[in-house]
Motif scaffolding. Structure first.
Motif, PDB file in Angstrom:
ATOM      1  N   HIS A 209       0.797  -1.225   0.000  1.00 36.39           N
ATOM      2  CA  HIS A 209       0.000   0.000   0.000  1.00 36.39           C
ATOM      3  C   HIS A 209       0.834   1.282   0.000  1.00 36.39           C
ATOM      4  CE1 HIS A 209       0.502  -1.112   4.307  1.00 36.39           C
ATOM      5  NE2 HIS A 209       0.741   0.174   4.435  1.00 36.39           N
ATOM      6  N   TYR A 257      -4.593  -5.451  -5.659  1.00 31.25           N
ATOM      7  CA  TYR A 257      -4.666  -6.305  -4.475  1.00 31.25           C
ATOM      8  C   TYR A 257      -5.701  -5.856  -3.450  1.00 31.25           C
ATOM      9  CZ  TYR A 257      -0.004  -7.792  -6.092  1.00 31.25           C
ATOM     10  OH  TYR A 257       1.059  -8.247  -6.837  1.00 31.25           O
ATOM     11  N   GLN A 258      -5.943  -4.535  -3.352  1.00 35.72           N
ATOM     12  CA  GLN A 258      -6.734  -4.021  -2.230  1.00 35.72           C
ATOM     13  C   GLN A 258      -7.837  -3.063  -2.701  1.00 35.72           C
ATOM     14  OE1 GLN A 258      -3.636  -2.244   0.155  1.00 35.72           O
ATOM     15  NE2 GLN A 258      -2.839  -4.206   0.857  1.00 35.72           N
ATOM     16  N   THR A 260     -11.652  -1.498  -3.245  1.00 38.15           N
ATOM     17  CA  THR A 260     -12.895  -1.346  -2.491  1.00 38.15           C
ATOM     18  C   THR A 260     -14.051  -1.361  -3.494  1.00 38.15           C
ATOM     19  OG1 THR A 260     -12.855   1.065  -2.659  1.00 38.15           O
ATOM     20  CG2 THR A 260     -11.763   0.062  -0.727  1.00 38.15           C
ATOM     21  N   THR A 281      -0.362 -14.379  -5.792  1.00 38.74           N
ATOM     22  CA  THR A 281      -0.569 -14.488  -4.347  1.00 38.74           C
ATOM     23  C   THR A 281      -0.953 -15.912  -3.941  1.00 38.74           C
ATOM     24  OG1 THR A 281      -2.860 -13.714  -4.622  1.00 38.74           O
ATOM     25  CG2 THR A 281      -1.195 -12.064  -4.037  1.00 38.74           C
ATOM     26  N   ALA A 303      -1.228 -11.910   1.141  1.00 41.84           N
ATOM     27  CA  ALA A 303      -2.145 -10.995   0.449  1.00 41.84           C
ATOM     28  C   ALA A 303      -3.237 -11.727  -0.319  1.00 41.84           C
ATOM     29  CB  ALA A 303      -1.349 -10.108  -0.524  1.00 41.84           C
ATOM     30  N   ARG A 306      -7.260 -11.225   0.547  1.00 39.51           N
ATOM     31  CA  ARG A 306      -7.732  -9.881   0.197  1.00 39.51           C
ATOM     32  C   ARG A 306      -7.714  -9.679  -1.324  1.00 39.51           C
ATOM     33  NH1 ARG A 306      -9.965  -5.979  -0.838  1.00 39.51           N
ATOM     34  NH2 ARG A 306      -9.835  -3.864   0.063  1.00 39.51           N
ATOM     35  N   HIS A 307      -6.762 -10.279  -1.977  1.00 37.12           N
ATOM     36  CA  HIS A 307      -6.646 -10.200  -3.427  1.00 37.12           C
ATOM     37  C   HIS A 307      -7.898 -10.798  -4.083  1.00 37.12           C
ATOM     38  CE1 HIS A 307      -3.810 -11.079  -7.120  1.00 37.12           C
ATOM     39  NE2 HIS A 307      -4.697 -10.145  -7.392  1.00 37.12           N
ATOM     40  N   GLU A 309     -10.841 -11.156  -2.700  1.00 41.14           N
ATOM     41  CA  GLU A 309     -11.963 -10.270  -2.389  1.00 41.14           C
ATOM     42  C   GLU A 309     -12.007  -9.105  -3.369  1.00 41.14           C
ATOM     43  OE1 GLU A 309     -11.648  -8.951   1.626  1.00 41.14           O
ATOM     44  OE2 GLU A 309     -11.895 -10.960   2.494  1.00 41.14           O
ATOM     45  N   SER A 310     -10.851  -8.553  -3.678  1.00 41.82           N
ATOM     46  CA  SER A 310     -10.783  -7.439  -4.628  1.00 41.82           C
ATOM     47  C   SER A 310     -11.264  -7.867  -6.011  1.00 41.82           C
ATOM     48  CB  SER A 310      -9.344  -6.916  -4.719  1.00 41.82           C
ATOM     49  OG  SER A 310      -8.959  -6.287  -3.527  1.00 41.82           O
TER      50      SER A 310
END
Length: 421
Positions: A209, A257-258, A260, A281, A303, A306-307, A309-310
């Protein structure tokens, strides 16, 4: 359908196959009992075998090839390729230590293996010493086998930014520096521009980040590239950094990766594509093979949740997602090539029809080459692959690619090893 042809061009009729491509997303059914007539490097006609065969035979001398019931699709497109990849660790150190001659042969071997794996087009997004331009020239001239190459040349980074340790990047600072960086890659022959706007998994002194460009620097890259008719893709992890670049006109995000939900929605609204590179990842076996250090493995594998999820957020928002492995396209991983394994991961979440689109026509449209590539249609270049199983039923069918054609020339035929060059 048929296209104009010249009688001087070699003529080839493919039969005993089922033709399908990304148009299945829009409800177009596969063509069973199909014939595909190829003259020179392009498809002259596609349709029911009897009709296409009659047309082809009436035109003059013809070679006929029985595909033994295969499923015929466009060649795959890998949008995140590094033929000169050198991650931290012993494997990467070996590539970094290569001289220019050794590197050229290493990359040419990777290009050959990529083509034979069924990937007929790649987008290189950071290669060493501009060797990618020489490789592209050699492939286009027919001196070495390989896929069609669209390349960014060297990726642009800030001083000390992501990937600065290697000569596949170019350090720039400030709007003037980044404008000059864009122009230098275009001068060398770049088809697009790649810029690192955040940290990533392979930088020891950064985090995923970490923001690495200011708004005026990002704006300078995007504005300059667009003025020259080039799209921009960005290595990027965090939502805040991605969101700012999207508002400035960014054309594509690598990794993401992150994300929203809000940023994913803006990407969809602005037409910003995502190349998720899900493999990076979840590839401990690959990291172990290359001797990648523990700090990088922990960051990458950590990661992963979360990857995913993105990626799901991007899908839900309607973002265009495109196939890209980051790992070399041909690399053997989990029983198949990196390209196919990435496509399988994508297919688990978007289904087979959308995965075929993400691995063929979607990337071709992003590259602006849809008039020549991406579907099995009359007038298109004959970049085709054949499998025994139906990719529409399961994308794992691409694990068994057994026949590859690029530009009307057979590059691989498992029934005839002499045809594989």
């Amino acid at each position: 359908m048929s296209a104009a042809y010249s009688p001087e061009q070699p003529s080839l009729l493919l039969g005993n196959c089922t033709v399908l491509d990304a148009r299945v997303v829009d409800g177009m059914a596969p063509v069973t009992g199909a014939g595909v007539w190829i003259r020179g490097d392009r498809i002259a006609a596609v349709g029911l075998y009897a009709e296409v065969a009659a047309q082809a035979r009436d035109a003059g001398p013809l070679t006929e090839l029985d595909l033994d019931g295969a499923y015929l699709t466009p060649g795959l497109v890998n949008m995140h390729t590094h033929f000169s990849l050198s991650l931290p660790g012993s494997g990467g150190d070996g590539v970094k230590g290569m001289g220019s001659y050794d590197l050229a042969h290493y990359m040419a071997d990777g290009a050959r293996r990529t083509l034979h794996s069924g990937v007929t087009t790649v987008r290189c997004v950071a290669e060493k010493d501009h060797a990618d331009f020489a490789l592209r020239r050699a492939i286009n001239a027919g001196r070495v086998p390989g896929p069609r190459i669209y390349t960014a040349g060297r990726a642009l980074v800030c001083t000390g930014g992501h990937g600065h340790e290697s000569n596949d990047t170019l350090e720039c600072d400030g709007p003037v520096g980044f404008r000059q960086g864009v122009r230098s890659q275009i001068k060398a022959g770049a088809d697009l521009i790649k810029v690192m706007i955040s940290g990533g998994i392979a930088g020891e002194h950064e985090s995923i980040h970490t923001p690495q460009l200011f708004a005026d620097e990002m704006s300078a890259v995007i504005e300059t590239a667009h003025a020259w008719g080039r799209k921009v893709t960005a290595h990027a992890g965090p939502a805040e950094v991605i969101g700012a670049a999207v508002e400035l006109g960014l054309d594509c995000v690598e990794h993401g990766y992150q994300l929203t939900p809000q940023v994913a929605v803006r990407m969809a609204e602005r037409g910003t594509a995502l190349v998720p590179t899900l493999l990076v990842t979840r590839c401990k076996e690959f990291f172990d093979e290359l001797g990648v250090p523990e700090w990088m493995q922990c960051r990458s594998l950590g990661a992963g949740p979360r990857h995913l999820e993105s990626f799901d957020m991007a899908i839900a928002a309607g973002v265009e997602v495109l196939l890209g492995s980051d790992m070399p396209p041909f690399w053997r991983f989990e029983g198949t090539s990196a390209s196919v394994r990435e496509l399988e991961y994508m297919s688990e979440r978007i289904g087979t029809a959308r995965a075929i689109h993400a691995g063929t026509l979607g990337p071709i449209r992003w590259l602006g080459a849809e008039s020549d590539l991406g579907t099995v249609e009359a007038g298109k270049l004959a970049d085709l692959i054949a499998t025994d199983a139906d990719p529409l039923a399961d994308t794992s069918a691409f694990r068994a690619v057994r026949w590859v054609m690029k530009g009307g020339r057979v590059a691989r035929d498992d029934r005839n090893q002499e045809a594989t060059r």
